[in-house]
Design an enzyme around this catalytic site. Structure first.
Site, PDB file in Angstrom:
ATOM      1  N   GLY B  29       0.795  -1.229   0.000  1.00 31.57           N
ATOM      2  CA  GLY B  29       0.000   0.000   0.000  1.00 31.57           C
ATOM      3  C   GLY B  29       0.824   1.274   0.000  1.00 31.57           C
ATOM      4  N   CYS B 238     -28.104  -9.389 -15.794  1.00 31.54           N
ATOM      5  CA  CYS B 238     -27.521  -9.097 -17.100  1.00 31.54           C
ATOM      6  C   CYS B 238     -28.467  -9.573 -18.198  1.00 31.54           C
ATOM      7  CB  CYS B 238     -26.169  -9.788 -17.222  1.00 31.54           C
ATOM      8  SG  CYS B 238     -25.492  -9.705 -18.899  1.00 31.54           S
ATOM      9  N   CYS B 241     -26.400 -12.601 -20.202  1.00 32.06           N
ATOM     10  CA  CYS B 241     -26.058 -13.889 -19.589  1.00 32.06           C
ATOM     11  C   CYS B 241     -26.903 -14.198 -18.366  1.00 32.06           C
ATOM     12  CB  CYS B 241     -24.577 -13.945 -19.224  1.00 32.06           C
ATOM     13  SG  CYS B 241     -24.147 -12.967 -17.761  1.00 32.06           S
ATOM     14  N   CYS B 263     -23.361  -7.171 -18.366  1.00 30.51           N
ATOM     15  CA  CYS B 263     -22.104  -7.297 -17.620  1.00 30.51           C
ATOM     16  C   CYS B 263     -21.060  -6.346 -18.188  1.00 30.51           C
ATOM     17  CB  CYS B 263     -21.543  -8.712 -17.752  1.00 30.51           C
ATOM     18  SG  CYS B 263     -22.442  -9.957 -16.848  1.00 30.51           S
ATOM     19  N   CYS B 269     -19.117 -12.495 -19.161  1.00 29.30           N
ATOM     20  CA  CYS B 269     -20.446 -12.597 -19.752  1.00 29.30           C
ATOM     21  C   CYS B 269     -20.461 -13.665 -20.856  1.00 29.30           C
ATOM     22  CB  CYS B 269     -20.849 -11.235 -20.313  1.00 29.30           C
ATOM     23  SG  CYS B 269     -22.573 -11.076 -20.738  1.00 29.30           S
TER      24      CYS B 269
END
Lengths: 269, 277, 374
Positions: B29, B238, B241, B263, B269
């Site tokens: 980080g 979606c 899908c 998606c 997808c």
């Protein structure tokens, strides 16, 4: 009634502080001690070096010479050093000290407030810096402190810029005192305000100082403010302390001719 | 491509970047300054990510590049082409087949596995920047862990809107120490940062900073006890899908205000549609 | 249907072909040659070299042509090329005092050793469009004088002040300056690094900042001590031979500003300096740079920081046109995902707002007497 509290332990021990920008610009060879629970006033005209001294004391500007020693009671220090030399400890510890144990009230509330965020966020900031992570509790503290400094708690979500100058100063005081600092520096806290607003603010400050048992270093050019708040005074002129003593003693029976001038000018404004 | 080294950067530069990456992995980080180079694409268009990818790419690696989750958005196409040209590596659109995935603004829906590396493009690496413009000051704040001000922003959101109103580039704390900008991924993707088996690298070219989240690192999104972090949810599934758990893009289908939700991760997808069919 | 998914590759290729066609323009007209650009548009070429920080007039001209005359794009092209070049050697410090002068003026003294030399300047041209150039009129050659073959030496004007101690000394402490093209910026930045950043900074940006100091946002009372342009030899030290050899000449513009005097209890008052240097003929850039350089020394000289041009991080972090144009233009990239997040939140906030309003109105209706009851 103000009463000197000299029997209390020494909180701040200032030894030979010098910070000069040029000849007689700044402060030179300043020594004094501040006791726990004491309000010490530093008075003098503008240019006398009192603001420079405050910046050095408050950890904002390193001195050319001298030491600022902060003495904590051993049980408060929590295993850490009981005595800290402000400019010998690293910047990390110094900033932590300023953030957690000390407080600074600026003359201009804009310098001490975050103008872009609400009153509540301003008061909560120091608590959040200490790790407080409960929104509801932060808010409750914010409202309690607004009441304490005589602000309407209903305005907790308002931005500081919608507040008057006097209200902004109250907010700054709440923001500073919310973590109950052991030592507070105040730089002309009532400067720039109307006389009537000043009087109410002073009254409130006096109450808070007494209630919370604050130790305060107060810089002011206004002897009336000093008389009302300070137990003891340092009179500064051209970077040096010309007289020290109990407030009443200095204002009622000044010894140094400069102090005499200063006191008489207050009588004929 | 003639006249350029494998993967464009010269080996000295790659070594310099790898050294910085090692440091970044060692201090999760923490923003490591590195001597970022000009790249033949504009700053802000992924030069940081491209430099990182160029430094870690081996000749046998398989590369996937996505932008907004999709393999076919123009900038993803452009960066993929760049690496095909200067490194000649094999590319793929399948998340599972890739060794290195360079991404802008998304983490793939398909869970990553150990050994994969996800490279993020970062526009502004400093999470404190919008509160404190000075770099000198923000570096000090990180060093001293002075992060109270991050919560001031979140507090203010709740006071004003009733919610934390940060929806992307949502700040996180890495391994309990550094506050980090996860790049402008939607906060929907933040939970995927936590304990991920893949190595995640972040590169900011213009700002010349890089940072990392090593595999299986604890990553927490900043929040309040009584206003916990939460991710976006959709009322729709979606339209292609049928997924009810992926990040959806809204697509305007006509000028009558017709819309559909699909998606944003095109590979996810398509692979689902393959399975469904 | 869902068009965003496919077609990106095709679109990019087509766009590039269209761009090349536009750049070529009308095929009935001769294509502009790179050599012509270097010759006839040399100020543009000089600017591209300066901001790209690569002295190569031919490639700068090529970049300018390839960018269809877009200076920022040309700087970017040349910069991206520069970064791939190996470092063969580091030159000795350039000696601008030994410059083969083409132009040299001072605004501080009327007569100076070596003389004031105006050179090829736009300064005293009247800005009237010359319509004869539309008609393709021939330009007569400039006159040359043979009697000044060995020109007088031209000492640096600031060195003359130096003799009296009136101007601060710029002292080389021998330390290796930071290289901004290799090392990431680390604020606060030393002056050598600041000057490098200013030297490749965008001219328009520096001009505006320099101008702002003149209008009171951090005034530093400048005098154009000396401006000179001309050729300077570049030398490198060859270790194997233990010899310093000249590898060629480059054209440079240099501006030395003399600014208000400082002084403290210890130091006697003296003039201070601001410095500007650029490749080729880039006088405006060097003057602006010198003003900004001086402004950025405010902290070092103990001056109050009151203007934007004095704020080092602000000035330096935003000076580079490659950085700036890249990041501004990245807004053109898709942001569907982030926008979707914001859209989602905004809808939610509006729903909640509407619900609260309805509640308030409901309560008000319940509290107030109904019309028929009045």
């Amino acid at each position: 009634m103000k009463k000197p509290v000299l029997e209390r332990p020494v909180l701040l021990d200032v030894q030979g502080i010098t910070r000069l920008y040029g000849p007689a610009k700044g402060c030179e060879a300043i020594d004094f001690q501040l006791h726990a629970g004491e309000v010490l006033g530093i008075v003098g005209e503008s240019g006398s070096g009192k603001s420079t001294l405050l910046r050095v004391l408050a950890g904002l500007e390193a001195p050319d010479a001298g030491q600022v020693l902060y003495r904590r009671q051993a049980d408060d220090a929590g295993g850490e050093d009981a005595e800290l030399d402000l400019y010998a400890i690293g910047e990390a510890r110094r900033r932590a000290l300023l953030r957690l144990e000390w407080g600074l009230v600026h003359q201009n509330p804009r310098d001490g407030l975050r103008m872009g965020v609400s009153a509540g966020a301003n008061i909560g900031e120091r608590l959040m810096a200490q790790g407080q992570r409960h929104y509801g509790q932060l808010r409750a503290s914010g409202q309690a402190w607004m009441r304490q400094v005589e602000l309407d708690p209903g305005r907790i979500d308002d931005a500081p810029r919608t507040f008057s100058g006097g209200m902004q100063q109250r907010l700054q005081i709440a923001r500073t005192l919310v973590t109950r600092p052991r030592l507070v520096f105040m730089d002309e806290p009532t400067g720039g305000l109307d006389v009537s607003v000043q009087a109410r603010l002073l009254d409130m400050l006096r109450t808070l100082v007494r209630q919370l048992g604050l130790s305060v270093v107060l810089v002011t050019h206004d002897l009336a403010v000093a008389r009302l708040l300070a137990h003891r005074l340092l009179v500064m002129r051209r970077g040096q302390v010309v007289e020290t003593g109990l407030t009443d003693q200095i204002l009622d029976d000044p010894q140094h001719e400069y102090t005499q001038l200063l006191v008489s000018s207050v009588l004929t404004p | 491509m003639n006249g350029y080294n494998f993967a464009y950067l010269d080996e000295q530069t790659k070594r310099m970047i790898r050294r910085a990456l090692l440091k970044a992995v060692a201090i999760p980080g923490y923003q490591v300054p590195f001597g970022g180079r000009e790249m033949p694409m504009p700053y802000g268009w992924g030069t940081g990510g491209v430099q990182l990818t160029a430094s870690i790419l081996g000749a046998d690696d398989i590369l996937k590049v996505i932008d907004q989750g999709a393999d076919d958005t123009t900038n993803a196409v452009s960066i993929r082409h760049f690496f095909q040209r200067v490194a000649g590596v094999e590319t793929t659109t399948a998340t599972t087949a890739a060794d290195v995935i360079q991404t802008r603004h998304r983490i793939p829906e398909t869970p990553l596995r150990a050994g994969q590396i996800l490279v993020f493009q970062v526009p502004i690496p400093e999470p404190l920047r919008f509160i404190e413009p000075s770099e000198q000051e923000t570096r000090l704040m990180h060093a001293l862990e002075e992060y109270g001000v991050m919560h001031v922003k979140l507090y203010e959101d709740i006071a004003r809107y009733g919610h934390i109103a940060t929806t992307y580039a949502y700040p996180v704390k890495v391994d309990g120490r550094y506050v980090m900008d996860p790049s402008p991924i939607p906060k929907f993707d933040n939970p995927k940062l936590d304990g991920n088996p893949a190595l995640m690298l972040f590169g900011a070219g213009r700002e010349k900073r890089l940072y990392a989240i090593p595999p299986y690192t604890r990553v927490e999104s900043l929040d309040f006890e009584d206003h916990p972090f939460e991710v976006q949810r959709w009322e729709h599934a979606c339209a292609l899908c049928g997924s009810d758990h992926s990040y959806l893009d809204e697509v305007i289908t006509d000028d009558q205000g017709g819309r559909m939700f699909v998606c944003s991760d095109t590979d996810y997808c398509q692979s689902r549609r393959g399975e469904v069919a | 249907m869902y068009v965003a998914v496919k077609g990106g590759e095709q679109a990019i290729a087509s766009a590039h072909r269209w761009l090349a066609d536009r750049r070529r323009g009308d095929r009935d007209r001769a294509e502009i040659e790179v050599a012509q650009i270097g010759d006839q548009l040399r100020l543009a070429v000089d600017r591209v070299m300066s901001e790209a920080s690569l002295y190569d007039p031919e490639l700068a001209a090529l970049a300018f042509k390839q960018a269809s005359g877009d200076l920022t794009e040309a700087v970017f092209l040349l910069r991206a090329y520069r970064t791939t070049l190996p470092r063969l050697a580091v030159s000795e410090p350039l000696d601008t005092a030994g410059m083969r002068i083409e132009r040299r003026i001072s605004a501080t003294y009327k007569d100076i050793p070596g003389g004031q030399i105006l050179g090829p300047t736009y300064d005293y041209t009247h800005r009237l469009l010359d319509f004869l150039q539309l008609a393709g009129a021939e330009v007569p050659p400039a006159e040359t004088r043979d009697d000044v073959t060995d020109a007088e030496p031209c000492p640096q004007i600031l060195e003359l002040l130096n003799d009296e101690g009136l101007v601060e000394q710029a002292i080389d402490d021998g330390s290796e300056p930071m290289d901004i093209t290799r090392d990431p910026p680390d604020y606060p930045m030393e002056r050598a690094a600041r000057l490098q950043m200013l030297a490749r900074g965008d001219e328009g940006y520096l001009l505006a900042l320099g101008y702002s100091t003149q209008r009171g946002y951090g005034r530093n009372h400048p005098f154009a001590g000396e401006i000179r342009q001309g050729q300077v030899e570049v030398e490198i030290h060859v270790e194997e031979w233990d010899e310093t050899i000249c590898v060629g000449e480059i054209a440079l513009s240099e501006c030395q500003m003399i600014n208000q005097f400082g002084g403290s209890r210890e130091a006697a008052p003296q003039f201070t300096r601001g410095y500007g240097l650029a490749f080729g003929h880039n006088e405006r850039k060097t003057m602006a740079m010198a003003l900004v350089d001086r402004a950025l020394r405010a902290e070092e000289l103990g001056e109050p920081i009151s203007g934007p041009a004095q704020q080092a991080e602000f000035v330096l972090a935003h000076a580079d046109s490659v950085d700036a144009s890249g990041f501004v233009s990245h807004l053109k990239l898709p942001h569907y995902v982030d926008f979707q997040s914001e859209l989602d939140l905004l809808r939610r906030l509006r729903r909640e707002h509407a619900a609260r309003q309805a509640e308030v109105e409901g309560a008000r209706d319940a509290a107030s007497p109904k019309p028929e009851e009045r």
